[in-house]
Design an enzyme around this catalytic site. Structure first.
Site, PDB file in Angstrom:
ATOM      1  NE  ARG A   1       5.744  -0.144  10.368  1.00 40.09           N
ATOM      2  CZ  ARG A   1       4.647  -0.183   9.607  1.00 40.09           C
ATOM      3  NH1 ARG A   1       4.612   0.470   8.478  1.00 40.09           N
ATOM      4  NH2 ARG A   1       3.594  -0.881   9.982  1.00 40.09           N
TER       5      ARG A   1
ATOM      6  NE  ARG B   1      -5.089  -1.939   9.937  1.00 41.18           N
ATOM      7  CZ  ARG B   1      -3.988  -1.441   9.373  1.00 41.18           C
ATOM      8  NH1 ARG B   1      -3.990  -0.233   8.855  1.00 41.18           N
ATOM      9  NH2 ARG B   1      -2.909  -2.156   9.310  1.00 41.18           N
TER      10      ARG B   1
ATOM     11  CE  LYS C   1      -2.206  -1.236   3.813  1.00 41.93           C
ATOM     12  NZ  LYS C   1      -1.517  -2.524   4.127  1.00 41.93           N
TER      13      LYS C   1
ATOM     14  NE  ARG D   1       2.038  -4.931  11.166  1.00 43.50           N
ATOM     15  CZ  ARG D   1       3.084  -4.679  10.368  1.00 43.50           C
ATOM     16  NH1 ARG D   1       4.300  -5.070  10.709  1.00 43.50           N
ATOM     17  NH2 ARG D   1       2.905  -4.051   9.236  1.00 43.50           N
TER      18      ARG D   1
ATOM     19  NE  ARG E   1       7.407  -2.290   6.400  1.00 47.26           N
ATOM     20  CZ  ARG E   1       6.101  -2.153   6.550  1.00 47.26           C
ATOM     21  NH1 ARG E   1       5.373  -1.615   5.601  1.00 47.26           N
ATOM     22  NH2 ARG E   1       5.530  -2.575   7.641  1.00 47.26           N
TER      23      ARG E   1
HETATM   24  P1  AP5 Z   1       4.695  -1.570   1.978  1.00 45.32           P
HETATM   25  O1  AP5 Z   1       4.341  -0.797   0.751  1.00 45.32           O
HETATM   26  O2  AP5 Z   1       5.408  -0.877   3.066  1.00 45.32           O
HETATM   27  O3  AP5 Z   1       3.403  -2.349   2.524  1.00 45.32           O
HETATM   28  P2  AP5 Z   1       2.083  -1.802   3.238  1.00 45.32           P
HETATM   29  O4  AP5 Z   1       0.936  -2.448   2.555  1.00 45.32           O
HETATM   30  O5  AP5 Z   1       2.102  -0.318   3.310  1.00 45.32           O
HETATM   31  O6  AP5 Z   1       2.255  -2.495   4.643  1.00 45.32           O
HETATM   32  P3  AP5 Z   1       2.176  -1.882   6.124  1.00 45.32           P
HETATM   33  O7  AP5 Z   1       2.926  -2.809   7.006  1.00 45.32           O
HETATM   34  O8  AP5 Z   1       2.535  -0.443   6.150  1.00 45.32           O
HETATM   35  O9  AP5 Z   1       0.683  -2.048   6.388  1.00 45.32           O
HETATM   36  P4  AP5 Z   1       0.040  -2.153   7.734  1.00 45.32           P
HETATM   37  O10 AP5 Z   1      -1.347  -2.128   7.282  1.00 45.32           O
HETATM   38  O11 AP5 Z   1       0.387  -3.282   8.611  1.00 45.32           O
HETATM   39  O12 AP5 Z   1       0.658  -0.942   8.573  1.00 45.32           O
HETATM   40  P5  AP5 Z   1       0.072   0.476   8.921  1.00 45.32           P
HETATM   41  O13 AP5 Z   1       1.186   1.402   8.982  1.00 45.32           O
HETATM   42  O14 AP5 Z   1      -1.104   0.783   8.068  1.00 45.32           O
HETATM   43  O15 AP5 Z   1       5.562  -2.851   1.481  1.00 45.32           O
HETATM   44  C1  AP5 Z   1       6.067  -3.802   2.412  1.00 45.32           C
HETATM   45  C2  AP5 Z   1       7.473  -4.247   1.983  1.00 45.32           C
HETATM   46  O16 AP5 Z   1       7.380  -4.980   0.751  1.00 45.32           O
HETATM   47  C3  AP5 Z   1       8.445  -3.090   1.704  1.00 45.32           C
HETATM   48  O17 AP5 Z   1       9.711  -3.483   2.114  1.00 45.32           O
HETATM   49  C4  AP5 Z   1       8.396  -2.924   0.175  1.00 45.32           C
HETATM   50  O18 AP5 Z   1       9.613  -2.421  -0.343  1.00 45.32           O
HETATM   51  C5  AP5 Z   1       8.135  -4.357  -0.293  1.00 45.32           C
HETATM   52  N1  AP5 Z   1       7.320  -4.446  -1.493  1.00 45.32           N
HETATM   53  C6  AP5 Z   1       6.199  -3.717  -1.778  1.00 45.32           C
HETATM   54  N2  AP5 Z   1       5.670  -4.096  -2.974  1.00 45.32           N
HETATM   55  C7  AP5 Z   1       6.480  -5.096  -3.446  1.00 45.32           C
HETATM   56  C8  AP5 Z   1       6.454  -5.893  -4.640  1.00 45.32           C
HETATM   57  N3  AP5 Z   1       5.502  -5.751  -5.583  1.00 45.32           N
HETATM   58  N4  AP5 Z   1       7.439  -6.815  -4.800  1.00 45.32           N
HETATM   59  C9  AP5 Z   1       8.405  -6.960  -3.846  1.00 45.32           C
HETATM   60  N5  AP5 Z   1       8.474  -6.232  -2.713  1.00 45.32           N
HETATM   61  C10 AP5 Z   1       7.511  -5.299  -2.503  1.00 45.32           C
HETATM   62  O19 AP5 Z   1      -0.510   0.220  10.393  1.00 45.32           O
HETATM   63  C11 AP5 Z   1       0.341  -0.016  11.482  1.00 45.32           C
HETATM   64  C12 AP5 Z   1      -0.477  -0.192  12.758  1.00 45.32           C
HETATM   65  O20 AP5 Z   1      -1.224   1.008  13.028  1.00 45.32           O
HETATM   66  C13 AP5 Z   1      -1.539  -1.291  12.713  1.00 45.32           C
HETATM   67  O21 AP5 Z   1      -0.972  -2.556  13.016  1.00 45.32           O
HETATM   68  C14 AP5 Z   1      -2.530  -0.804  13.769  1.00 45.32           C
HETATM   69  O22 AP5 Z   1      -2.043  -1.076  15.074  1.00 45.32           O
HETATM   70  C15 AP5 Z   1      -2.507   0.712  13.575  1.00 45.32           C
HETATM   71  N6  AP5 Z   1      -3.531   1.149  12.607  1.00 45.32           N
HETATM   72  C16 AP5 Z   1      -3.316   1.726  11.398  1.00 45.32           C
HETATM   73  N7  AP5 Z   1      -4.474   1.989  10.768  1.00 45.32           N
HETATM   74  C17 AP5 Z   1      -5.470   1.569  11.603  1.00 45.32           C
HETATM   75  C18 AP5 Z   1      -6.891   1.532  11.509  1.00 45.32           C
HETATM   76  N8  AP5 Z   1      -7.544   1.983  10.404  1.00 45.32           N
HETATM   77  N9  AP5 Z   1      -7.582   1.020  12.546  1.00 45.32           N
HETATM   78  C19 AP5 Z   1      -6.961   0.555  13.650  1.00 45.32           C
HETATM   79  N10 AP5 Z   1      -5.610   0.536  13.799  1.00 45.32           N
HETATM   80  C20 AP5 Z   1      -4.868   1.042  12.781  1.00 45.32           C
HETATM   81 MG    MG Z   2       2.158   1.114   4.892  1.00 47.27          MG
END
Ligand code: AP5
Ligand code: MG
Ligand code: ZN
Length: 215
Positions: A160, A88, A13, A171, A127
């Site tokens: 991270r 979510r 994402k 997660r 990552r």
């Molecule tokens: P990346 O693009 O970073 O993936 P992402 O989908 O953004 O994953 P996140 O871990 O950021 O999502 P998340 O939903 O767990 O975390 P968030 O910050 O939202 O890519 C991942 C890796 O893969 C990178 O190294 C990248 O280079 C690589 N990659 C990408 N595409 C690739 C490809 N095509 N091929 C190869 N490699 C690739 O949330 C964190 C925390 O915040 C949650 O756990 C929760 O506690 C809280 N939170 C956030 N939003 C909410 C909500 N709405 N409600 C409740 N709690 C929330």
């Molecule tokens: Mg992200």
């Protein structure tokens, strides 16, 4: 245009968000990024969020929903926004739709990145994230030009906290228990474009941008 970029942790994402925002001319709203910024600044919201994030659990709906609607009401989001990591839960999805409708808007499109768990674990454990600007890298798939240094801003690139193995597993469990069910609900109400997120970053970007073209 108000767009949801949906997908499990590590689906890509954050990696794809900028291209979508540039093409659609809308700001990127990542709830995770907002929580991490607050944590870095030592705010009460940051500390509260961290107590859930560090365990791989969801921050309570009321907290996240207030945060997102405040952000959506800001002038730069008047023409729409890209929501990354929100909604979510079904509560969040319904609240979002109601809020947008009350403001003469709607959820226009959902782009759903589909990636199986084994690939997600490899991506998250490899990552690396810039402490200063939040840019993301991967030790194998997308390394910065100089190890440990951000290509974008020169900041320090680190793992991270919640990308450690036991938190990654928590997660993913949270995603399957609470978040995956939001997609069928969205599909009933909004155009959902599913994108195979296992392909290369460039191929996924092309597919994601194609989703922005009218159906
Ligand atoms: P990346 O693009 O970073 O993936 P992402 O989908 O953004 O994953 P996140 O871990 O950021 O999502 P998340 O939903 O767990 O975390 P968030 O910050 O939202 O890519 C991942 C890796 O893969 C990178 O190294 C990248 O280079 C690589 N990659 C990408 N595409 C690739 C490809 N095509 N091929 C190869 N490699 C690739 O949330 C964190 C925390 O915040 C949650 O756990 C929760 O506690 C809280 N939170 C956030 N939003 C909410 C909500 N709405 N409600 C409740 N709690 C929330
Ligand atoms: Mg992200
Ligand atoms: Zn940076």
């Amino acid at each position: 245009m108000d767009i949801i970029l949906f997908g499990p942790p590590g689906a890509g994402k954050g990696t794809q968000a900028k291209a979508i925002c540039d093409k659609a001319g809308i700001p990127h709203i990542s709830t995770g990024d907002i929580f991490r910024k607050n944590l870095k600044e030592g705010t009460a919201l940051g500390k509260l969020a961290q107590s859930y994030m560090s365990k791989g659990e969801l921050v309570p709906d009321e907290v996240v929903c207030d945060l997102v609607t405040d952000r959506l009401a800001q002038p730069d989001a008047a023409g729409g926004a890209l929501l990354d990591g929100f909604p979510r839960t079904e509560v969040q999805a319904k609240l979002l739709r109601d809020w947008l409708r009350e403001h003469g808007r709607d959820i226009d499109l959902v782009i759903s990145l589909e990636v199986p768990d084994d690939v997600l674990v490899r991506r998250l454990s490899g990552r690396r994230t810039c402490l200063a600007c939040g840019a993301t890298y991967h030790v194998d798939y997308n390394p910065p030009a100089v190890e440990g240094v951000c290509d974008v801003c020169g900041g320090q690139v680190v793992q991270r906290d919640d990308d450690r193995e036991e938190t990654v597993r928590a997660r993913l469990a949270t995603y399957h228990r609470d978040t995956a069910a939001v997609l069928p609900w969205l599909s009933e109400h909004v155009r959902v474009v599913a994108v195979d997120g296992t392909r290369s970053i460039d191929e996924v970007r092309r597919a994601v941008l194609a989703a922005l073209e009218p159906a």
